[in-house]
Design a protein around this motif. Structure first.
Motif, PDB file in Angstrom:
ATOM      1  N   ARG A 233       0.829  -1.214   0.000  1.00  0.00           N
ATOM      2  CA  ARG A 233       0.000   0.000   0.000  1.00  0.00           C
ATOM      3  C   ARG A 233       0.859   1.258   0.000  1.00  0.00           C
ATOM      4  O   ARG A 233       0.621   2.183  -0.773  1.00  0.00           O
ATOM      5  CB  ARG A 233      -0.930   0.013   1.215  1.00  0.00           C
ATOM      6  CG  ARG A 233      -2.144  -0.860   1.067  1.00  0.00           C
ATOM      7  CD  ARG A 233      -3.185  -0.572   2.163  1.00  0.00           C
ATOM      8  NE  ARG A 233      -2.647  -0.570   3.511  1.00  0.00           N
ATOM      9  CZ  ARG A 233      -2.501  -1.658   4.273  1.00  0.00           C
ATOM     10  NH1 ARG A 233      -2.833  -2.845   3.788  1.00  0.00           N
ATOM     11  NH2 ARG A 233      -2.021  -1.568   5.492  1.00  0.00           N
ATOM     12  N   ARG A 234       1.867   1.276   0.867  1.00  0.00           N
ATOM     13  CA  ARG A 234       2.732   2.460   0.953  1.00  0.00           C
ATOM     14  C   ARG A 234       3.540   2.662  -0.321  1.00  0.00           C
ATOM     15  O   ARG A 234       3.770   3.789  -0.743  1.00  0.00           O
ATOM     16  CB  ARG A 234       3.678   2.347   2.150  1.00  0.00           C
ATOM     17  CG  ARG A 234       3.028   2.392   3.508  1.00  0.00           C
ATOM     18  CD  ARG A 234       2.513   3.768   3.906  1.00  0.00           C
ATOM     19  NE  ARG A 234       3.488   4.818   3.865  1.00  0.00           N
ATOM     20  CZ  ARG A 234       4.225   5.238   4.893  1.00  0.00           C
ATOM     21  NH1 ARG A 234       4.080   4.665   6.069  1.00  0.00           N
ATOM     22  NH2 ARG A 234       5.089   6.225   4.748  1.00  0.00           N
ATOM     23  N   SER A 235       3.962   1.568  -0.950  1.00  0.00           N
ATOM     24  CA  SER A 235       4.763   1.694  -2.176  1.00  0.00           C
ATOM     25  C   SER A 235       3.934   2.198  -3.350  1.00  0.00           C
ATOM     26  O   SER A 235       4.473   2.732  -4.312  1.00  0.00           O
ATOM     27  CB  SER A 235       5.418   0.363  -2.536  1.00  0.00           C
ATOM     28  OG  SER A 235       4.474  -0.561  -3.027  1.00  0.00           O
ATOM     29  N   GLN A 236       2.619   2.051  -3.265  1.00  0.00           N
ATOM     30  CA  GLN A 236       1.745   2.491  -4.352  1.00  0.00           C
ATOM     31  C   GLN A 236       1.104   3.851  -4.087  1.00  0.00           C
ATOM     32  O   GLN A 236       0.846   4.600  -5.022  1.00  0.00           O
ATOM     33  CB  GLN A 236       0.645   1.452  -4.601  1.00  0.00           C
ATOM     34  CG  GLN A 236       1.177   0.151  -5.110  1.00  0.00           C
ATOM     35  CD  GLN A 236       0.127  -0.943  -5.162  1.00  0.00           C
ATOM     36  OE1 GLN A 236      -0.955  -0.813  -4.584  1.00  0.00           O
ATOM     37  NE2 GLN A 236       0.444  -2.033  -5.841  1.00  0.00           N
ATOM     38  N   ALA A 237       0.866   4.171  -2.816  1.00  0.00           N
ATOM     39  CA  ALA A 237       0.048   5.341  -2.516  1.00  0.00           C
ATOM     40  C   ALA A 237       0.791   6.488  -1.843  1.00  0.00           C
ATOM     41  O   ALA A 237       0.239   7.581  -1.734  1.00  0.00           O
ATOM     42  CB  ALA A 237      -1.132   4.915  -1.640  1.00  0.00           C
ATOM     43  N   ASP A 238       1.997   6.265  -1.377  1.00  0.00           N
ATOM     44  CA  ASP A 238       2.697   7.337  -0.678  1.00  0.00           C
ATOM     45  C   ASP A 238       2.993   8.493  -1.627  1.00  0.00           C
ATOM     46  O   ASP A 238       3.275   8.286  -2.800  1.00  0.00           O
ATOM     47  CB  ASP A 238       3.998   6.798  -0.069  1.00  0.00           C
ATOM     48  CG  ASP A 238       4.393   7.579   1.167  1.00  0.00           C
ATOM     49  OD1 ASP A 238       4.624   8.785   1.046  1.00  0.00           O
ATOM     50  OD2 ASP A 238       4.462   6.965   2.242  1.00  0.00           O
ATOM     51  N   ARG A 239       2.936   9.694  -1.109  1.00  0.00           N
ATOM     52  CA  ARG A 239       3.139  10.878  -1.954  1.00  0.00           C
ATOM     53  C   ARG A 239       4.602  11.088  -2.325  1.00  0.00           C
ATOM     54  O   ARG A 239       4.914  11.607  -3.385  1.00  0.00           O
ATOM     55  CB  ARG A 239       2.624  12.124  -1.240  1.00  0.00           C
ATOM     56  CG  ARG A 239       1.121  12.144  -1.143  1.00  0.00           C
ATOM     57  CD  ARG A 239       0.581  13.432  -0.581  1.00  0.00           C
ATOM     58  NE  ARG A 239       1.583  14.304  -0.027  1.00  0.00           N
ATOM     59  CZ  ARG A 239       1.393  15.132   0.971  1.00  0.00           C
ATOM     60  NH1 ARG A 239       0.224  15.203   1.537  1.00  0.00           N
ATOM     61  NH2 ARG A 239       2.349  15.911   1.424  1.00  0.00           N
ATOM     62  N   ARG A 240       5.512  10.698  -1.449  1.00  0.00           N
ATOM     63  CA  ARG A 240       6.940  10.948  -1.695  1.00  0.00           C
ATOM     64  C   ARG A 240       7.574   9.781  -2.432  1.00  0.00           C
ATOM     65  O   ARG A 240       7.387   8.621  -2.078  1.00  0.00           O
ATOM     66  CB  ARG A 240       7.658  11.190  -0.376  1.00  0.00           C
ATOM     67  CG  ARG A 240       7.211  12.483   0.293  1.00  0.00           C
ATOM     68  CD  ARG A 240       7.867  12.589   1.614  1.00  0.00           C
ATOM     69  NE  ARG A 240       7.569  11.363   2.363  1.00  0.00           N
ATOM     70  CZ  ARG A 240       7.290  11.316   3.640  1.00  0.00           C
ATOM     71  NH1 ARG A 240       7.273  12.406   4.345  1.00  0.00           N
ATOM     72  NH2 ARG A 240       7.023  10.182   4.238  1.00  0.00           N
ATOM     73  N   LEU A 241       8.353  10.092  -3.444  1.00  0.00           N
ATOM     74  CA  LEU A 241       9.034   9.093  -4.268  1.00  0.00           C
ATOM     75  C   LEU A 241       9.964   8.219  -3.424  1.00  0.00           C
ATOM     76  O   LEU A 241       9.936   6.992  -3.531  1.00  0.00           O
ATOM     77  CB  LEU A 241       9.821   9.775  -5.387  1.00  0.00           C
ATOM     78  CG  LEU A 241      10.657   8.850  -6.261  1.00  0.00           C
ATOM     79  CD1 LEU A 241       9.753   7.963  -7.098  1.00  0.00           C
ATOM     80  CD2 LEU A 241      11.591   9.653  -7.148  1.00  0.00           C
ATOM     81  N   LEU A 242      10.772   8.838  -2.589  1.00  0.00           N
ATOM     82  CA  LEU A 242      11.726   8.090  -1.771  1.00  0.00           C
ATOM     83  C   LEU A 242      11.018   7.102  -0.849  1.00  0.00           C
ATOM     84  O   LEU A 242      11.458   5.967  -0.691  1.00  0.00           O
ATOM     85  CB  LEU A 242      12.600   9.055  -0.962  1.00  0.00           C
ATOM     86  CG  LEU A 242      13.797   8.452  -0.254  1.00  0.00           C
ATOM     87  CD1 LEU A 242      14.736   7.768  -1.250  1.00  0.00           C
ATOM     88  CD2 LEU A 242      14.551   9.512   0.523  1.00  0.00           C
ATOM     89  N   SER A 243       9.920   7.515  -0.283  1.00  0.00           N
ATOM     90  CA  SER A 243       9.138   6.640   0.582  1.00  0.00           C
ATOM     91  C   SER A 243       8.549   5.471  -0.201  1.00  0.00           C
ATOM     92  O   SER A 243       8.578   4.324   0.257  1.00  0.00           O
ATOM     93  CB  SER A 243       8.025   7.438   1.257  1.00  0.00           C
ATOM     94  OG  SER A 243       7.276   6.618   2.101  1.00  0.00           O
ATOM     95  N   ARG A 244       7.984   5.760  -1.386  1.00  0.00           N
ATOM     96  CA  ARG A 244       7.447   4.684  -2.226  1.00  0.00           C
ATOM     97  C   ARG A 244       8.527   3.672  -2.562  1.00  0.00           C
ATOM     98  O   ARG A 244       8.297   2.463  -2.508  1.00  0.00           O
ATOM     99  CB  ARG A 244       6.846   5.246  -3.517  1.00  0.00           C
ATOM    100  CG  ARG A 244       5.522   5.922  -3.335  1.00  0.00           C
ATOM    101  CD  ARG A 244       4.813   6.166  -4.652  1.00  0.00           C
ATOM    102  NE  ARG A 244       5.637   6.742  -5.694  1.00  0.00           N
ATOM    103  CZ  ARG A 244       5.774   8.027  -5.945  1.00  0.00           C
ATOM    104  NH1 ARG A 244       5.135   8.918  -5.200  1.00  0.00           N
ATOM    105  NH2 ARG A 244       6.525   8.450  -6.946  1.00  0.00           N
ATOM    106  N   LYS A 245       9.705   4.127  -2.931  1.00  0.00           N
ATOM    107  CA  LYS A 245      10.800   3.219  -3.299  1.00  0.00           C
ATOM    108  C   LYS A 245      11.276   2.418  -2.094  1.00  0.00           C
ATOM    109  O   LYS A 245      11.587   1.227  -2.210  1.00  0.00           O
ATOM    110  CB  LYS A 245      11.972   3.991  -3.923  1.00  0.00           C
ATOM    111  CG  LYS A 245      11.606   4.698  -5.207  1.00  0.00           C
ATOM    112  CD  LYS A 245      11.004   3.744  -6.213  1.00  0.00           C
ATOM    113  CE  LYS A 245      10.530   4.476  -7.442  1.00  0.00           C
ATOM    114  NZ  LYS A 245       9.767   3.633  -8.339  1.00  0.00           N
TER     115      LYS A 245
END
Length: 132
Positions: free
Chosen positions: A39-51
């Protein structure tokens, strides 16, 4: 360490790397953290967080980090005795571990297919017995 022993270590060390990477990214025991990371890898707003969270959903990506830990714990190097040997060992371990995981995935798929076929045959047999 001679090349034969280095190669033996390569194929043996790749086993726990594959096991850890597969377990964390695929097995039921880590289902909730895995779903959270997806969920976080798909929906997080920040690129670094998604990665960052994606790393825990992909066995290939995660195997790199497991390999780094294994290299630190074992001091294993391949072919060369300096930092280049660690770099070569890292990529070789990731590659072998991913070959192991691919073979394991194929084996699991074949077993699942066999179980499904058996259930279908049993269901047909039950239907035949009910019709008699």
């Amino acid at each position: 360490m001679d090349i034969t022993l280095q190669l033996q270590w390569l194929f043996v060390l790749a086993i726990p790397i594959a096991c850890i990477a597969w377990t964390v990214t695929h097995e039921e025991i880590f289902r909730e953290p895995h779903e959270y990371c997806v969920r976080r890898s798909q929906a997080d707003r920040r690129l670094l967080s998604r990665k960052f969270f994606y790393l825990f959903t992909c066995e290939y990506c995660f195997s790199h980090y497991v390999t780094i830990v294994v290299l630190i714990l074992t001091g294993y190097h391949l072919l060369l005795n300096d930092w280049r040997g660690y770099l070569i060992a890292g990529f070789a371990l990731v590659w072998i571990a991913n070959v192991y995981m691919s073979l394991f995935a194929l084996l699991r798929q074949a077993i699942k297919m066999e179980k499904t076929e058996i259930k279908l045959l049993e269901k047909k047999e039950e239907q035949l017995q009910d019709n008699d």
